[in-house]
Write a protein that holds these residues in place. Structure first.
Motif, PDB file in Angstrom:
ATOM      1  N   ARG A  16      51.921  29.457  27.541  1.00 41.00           N
ATOM      2  CA  ARG A  16      51.561  30.873  27.470  1.00 41.00           C
ATOM      3  C   ARG A  16      52.221  31.546  26.273  1.00 41.00           C
ATOM      4  O   ARG A  16      51.605  32.360  25.584  1.00 41.00           O
ATOM      5  N   ALA A  20      50.334  33.224  22.978  1.00 45.29           N
ATOM      6  CA  ALA A  20      50.610  34.590  22.517  1.00 45.29           C
ATOM      7  C   ALA A  20      51.013  34.606  21.042  1.00 45.29           C
ATOM      8  O   ALA A  20      50.589  35.490  20.281  1.00 45.29           O
ATOM      9  N   GLN A  23      47.943  33.901  18.979  1.00 50.94           N
ATOM     10  CA  GLN A  23      47.084  35.082  19.057  1.00 50.94           C
ATOM     11  C   GLN A  23      47.511  36.136  18.034  1.00 50.94           C
ATOM     12  O   GLN A  23      46.682  36.717  17.327  1.00 50.94           O
ATOM     13  N   GLY A  82      45.584  41.796  26.421  1.00 50.54           N
ATOM     14  CA  GLY A  82      46.852  41.460  27.060  1.00 50.54           C
ATOM     15  C   GLY A  82      46.967  40.011  27.482  1.00 50.54           C
ATOM     16  O   GLY A  82      48.039  39.414  27.414  1.00 50.54           O
ATOM     17  N   ASN A  83      45.868  39.430  27.948  1.00 51.35           N
ATOM     18  CA  ASN A  83      45.893  38.038  28.409  1.00 51.35           C
ATOM     19  C   ASN A  83      44.692  37.329  27.795  1.00 51.35           C
ATOM     20  O   ASN A  83      43.574  37.413  28.289  1.00 51.35           O
ATOM     21  N   THR A  85      43.939  34.182  27.589  1.00 56.64           N
ATOM     22  CA  THR A  85      43.359  33.115  28.402  1.00 56.64           C
ATOM     23  C   THR A  85      42.328  33.675  29.367  1.00 56.64           C
ATOM     24  O   THR A  85      41.217  33.141  29.489  1.00 56.64           O
ATOM     25  N   VAL A  86      42.676  34.734  30.073  1.00 55.89           N
ATOM     26  CA  VAL A  86      41.738  35.375  31.000  1.00 55.89           C
ATOM     27  C   VAL A  86      40.512  35.873  30.247  1.00 55.89           C
ATOM     28  O   VAL A  86      39.372  35.720  30.696  1.00 55.89           O
ATOM     29  N   LEU A 161      46.221  28.387  36.431  1.00 50.52           N
ATOM     30  CA  LEU A 161      46.159  29.837  36.298  1.00 50.52           C
ATOM     31  C   LEU A 161      46.796  30.511  37.509  1.00 50.52           C
ATOM     32  O   LEU A 161      46.806  29.976  38.618  1.00 50.52           O
ATOM     33  N   LYS A 162      47.319  31.697  37.294  1.00 51.06           N
ATOM     34  CA  LYS A 162      47.907  32.477  38.374  1.00 51.06           C
ATOM     35  C   LYS A 162      46.809  33.128  39.203  1.00 51.06           C
ATOM     36  O   LYS A 162      45.680  33.311  38.742  1.00 51.06           O
ATOM     37  N   GLU A 165      45.248  36.036  37.496  1.00 49.92           N
ATOM     38  CA  GLU A 165      44.351  35.663  36.406  1.00 49.92           C
ATOM     39  C   GLU A 165      42.998  35.211  36.944  1.00 49.92           C
ATOM     40  O   GLU A 165      41.942  35.580  36.405  1.00 49.92           O
ATOM     41  N   THR A 207      57.069  40.956  30.675  1.00 53.71           N
ATOM     42  CA  THR A 207      57.348  40.933  29.244  1.00 53.71           C
ATOM     43  C   THR A 207      57.804  42.281  28.778  1.00 53.71           C
ATOM     44  O   THR A 207      57.497  43.315  29.348  1.00 53.71           O
TER      45      THR A 207
END
Length: 208
Positions: A16, A20, A23, A82-83, A85-86, A161-162, A165, A207
């Motif tokens: 992760r 980031a 990204q 913000g995410n 991956t999602v 994944l959480k 997510e 974060t």
């Protein structure tokens, strides 16, 4: 097993953080190396996700290519995501469903109405203790899960994944994700005559 789970959690955290970092490089510097790094990190997971819906490797590859083309086109906007991956999973889901709607002339398609392909994998280090026969029984049990339940199980169990997510990707509540996971684990355990530990929702520290 506890040590294995902790190690997997550390790997997830590192991945992760790397996503980031890449990204930011793509967004701020138009960094093609970072862009390729994102592709290498996420391509296979996105492909399997799309393939589970589309059931065509060729089309799934095209969809993943479209996902990353879109990523590059909006690179100047990436810092607002913000995410990532999602975001990418959601694009892949929408493109996959749109493909089915367009090509099979369904007026409206949802994951509940699609027979999701089972792409679960028991060849990773966490599952080395599973025999071929046991893996077959587990796969068969997964095949019997309802489409949404199956894809939730795969996103959490296979993609790491959480719950939050997965809920965002599928546009459902976290409670639904948790409930569907409980159903999946119970059905798989019953069908395979196993005692499977619950799938934990790995959380990250907030974060700054």
């Amino acid at each position: 097993m506890a040590e294995t789970a902790e190690l997997i959690g550390d790997i997830d955290m590192e991945k992760r953080e790397l996503i980031a970092q890449l990204q930011r490089k793509v967004a701020l510097c138009d960094d093609m190396t970072a862009y390729r790094g994102l592709y290498d990190l996420l391509h296979q997971e996105l492909f399997l996700f799309s393939y589970s819906i589309i059931k065509s490797r060729e089309v799934a590859e095209e969809i993943v290519s479209d996902v990353f083309i879109k990523l590059w086109r909006i690179r100047n906007e990436l810092l607002a995501i913000g995410n990532l991956t999602v975001f990418l999973y959601t694009i892949a889901k929408n493109l996959s469903i749109n493909h089915i709607t367009r090509n099979y002339k369904y007026p409206k398609v949802s994951l509940d109405s699609i027979e999701v392909e089972n792409v679960a994998n028991f060849d990773n280090g966490e599952e080395l203790f599973i025999t071929a026969e046991l893996a077959r029984r587990i796969q068969k049990a997964i095949d019997t899960l309802p489409p949404q339940c199956k894809i939730i199980f795969q996103l959490v169990r296979e993609s790491g994944l959480k719950h939050k997510e997965v809920a965002a990707i599928l546009n459902i509540s976290e409670l639904t994700v948790r409930n569907q996971l409980v159903i999946a684990v119970k059905k798989i355990a019953a069908s395979a005559q196993l005692s499977i530990p619950p799938v934990r929702n790995r959380t990250l520290p907030p974060t700054a």
